[in-house]
Design a protein around this motif. Sequence first.
Motif, short mmCIF file in Angstrom:
data_model
loop_
_atom_site.label_atom_id
_atom_site.label_comp_id
_atom_site.label_asym_id
_atom_site.label_seq_id
_atom_site.Cartn_x
_atom_site.Cartn_y
_atom_site.Cartn_z
N ILE A 19 0.82 -1.21 0.00
CA ILE A 19 0.00 0.00 0.00
C ILE A 19 0.86 1.27 0.00
O ILE A 19 0.37 2.36 -0.29
CB ILE A 19 -0.94 -0.05 1.22
CG1 ILE A 19 -2.18 0.81 1.02
CG2 ILE A 19 -0.23 0.33 2.49
CD1 ILE A 19 -3.25 0.57 2.06
N ALA A 47 -10.29 3.16 -3.21
CA ALA A 47 -9.18 3.62 -2.37
C ALA A 47 -8.93 5.09 -2.70
O ALA A 47 -8.75 5.44 -3.87
CB ALA A 47 -7.94 2.80 -2.65
N ARG A 98 -2.82 1.59 7.84
CA ARG A 98 -2.56 1.99 6.46
C ARG A 98 -3.79 2.57 5.78
O ARG A 98 -3.65 3.31 4.82
CB ARG A 98 -2.06 0.80 5.65
CG ARG A 98 -0.70 0.23 6.08
CD ARG A 98 0.40 1.25 6.07
NE ARG A 98 1.70 0.61 5.78
CZ ARG A 98 2.88 1.12 6.09
NH1 ARG A 98 2.95 2.28 6.73
NH2 ARG A 98 3.99 0.50 5.77
N TRP A 99 -5.00 2.21 6.24
CA TRP A 99 -6.19 2.81 5.67
C TRP A 99 -7.22 3.04 6.76
O TRP A 99 -7.29 2.33 7.75
CB TRP A 99 -6.76 2.00 4.52
CG TRP A 99 -7.25 0.60 4.81
CD1 TRP A 99 -8.09 0.20 5.81
CD2 TRP A 99 -6.94 -0.58 4.06
NE1 TRP A 99 -8.34 -1.15 5.73
CE2 TRP A 99 -7.64 -1.66 4.66
CE3 TRP A 99 -6.18 -0.83 2.92
CZ2 TRP A 99 -7.57 -2.97 4.17
CZ3 TRP A 99 -6.11 -2.13 2.45
CH2 TRP A 99 -6.80 -3.18 3.07
N TYR A 128 -6.48 6.09 2.23
CA TYR A 128 -5.10 5.62 2.39
C TYR A 128 -4.28 6.67 3.15
O TYR A 128 -3.93 7.72 2.62
CB TYR A 128 -4.47 5.32 1.03
CG TYR A 128 -4.84 3.96 0.46
CD1 TYR A 128 -5.96 3.27 0.90
CD2 TYR A 128 -4.06 3.37 -0.52
CE1 TYR A 128 -6.29 2.03 0.38
CE2 TYR A 128 -4.37 2.12 -1.05
CZ TYR A 128 -5.50 1.46 -0.60
OH TYR A 128 -5.83 0.22 -1.11
N SER A 135 -0.77 -3.84 4.32
CA SER A 135 -2.15 -3.40 4.09
C SER A 135 -2.87 -3.45 5.43
O SER A 135 -2.39 -4.07 6.37
CB SER A 135 -2.86 -4.32 3.09
OG SER A 135 -2.90 -5.65 3.58
#
Length: 400
Positions: free
Chosen positions: A21, A43, A288-289, A314, A384
Amino acid sequence: MSSLTLGPVPAFDVTDPAFSITSEDVHRAREQSWYATTPYGIAVLRYEHVNRLIKHPKLRQGSVAWPAHNGITEGPFAEWFASWILNKEGEEHHRLRRLLNPAFSPKLIGSLVPRFQALALELIENFAEPDRCEFVGEFAEPYAARVIAIMLGLPESEWKVIATESATVGLAMGVTLREDLPKIEAALQRLYAFCDDLIADRRARPQDDFVTALVNASRPDDGRLSDTELRDAIVLLIFGGFDTTRNQLGLAMQTFMAHPDQWRLLAQRPELGGNAVEEVMRVNPTVRWVTREVLEDFEYEGLALAAGTTVHLYSEAAGTDPRVFEPGFDITAERRPHFGFGGGAHHCLGHFVARSDMSEALPLLATRLIDPHELPGASWLPDSGNTGPIRLPIGFTPNP
């Protein structure tokens, strides 16, 4: 098939454990489009779009759908996941937040800072070898777990229980959730029993501590936390507080080893510890997200978003967006806010704990580990969801 396809609208196969990512491919995709498509939904890659969508009134907290994305719709894990304050909305979310907030007061956490400092020094002085360590096993893991034990008023000798069970539950945040489910649910049951005993003890023998504050939490308009809410909240604190701090400390070392000048600066100016945490979380966050879900059909920047669509924001791509941030890593710089703790109504409840314990640990490490460098043998979680090192061997020159 590649896990990433660049085009007018890039496509990411984020279900592939090899997908990264934070790769240059994702950064290039950010220059082509503000969003990409994925098997989970879309995303969002640019800072301003993340900043708007994280608070958008037509989006709700989206991680509630994570188990279903992985084919898990019932059972102990699905029930616990749905119970998180993070996954509640509206008045139910606000009621839980009002009841839980006092236990996270800066005054209560601030009183623990000397303990955090003493713990960091103890761990550094007890490294098995004078000029190297396995950073996760010898520092990040025991530090994060013992901070939780200190907060909960538990004997610090219980840290291995906290670490082992939390690390197993943490597998649920990765793309291998379905295959890991049996051991995740077994660890969850052990944490439930652990927390039930802890709650019963504080009801019988109240103390001036975090757990007693939760047990006694009440407001005239909100009532009290139910037994299930109490247990779920403490399990979430144990898991969330351990998993993210352990991972983020490992990612901090990775970042500083790539920027040795900044490590030396932190050793010279330990008051920059708080800034260092923010800068690391901007460029290398463990989360990460941040996840949102579309509540009703609407159009955003020419893109039709249907109700039920998952939107992954993100955080690293946003935090390194060249439209907003100068390239580089600088612990003295004043930056716009990062998204490592989420944002909006669901901003991380425990952010002050994480900021406090990491901002004490990093300067103490910097003053004692001179010129740290990675040694062979590191291993990592998939890049991720939530990520970090599983093992991180580091060599350094000890500072007596």
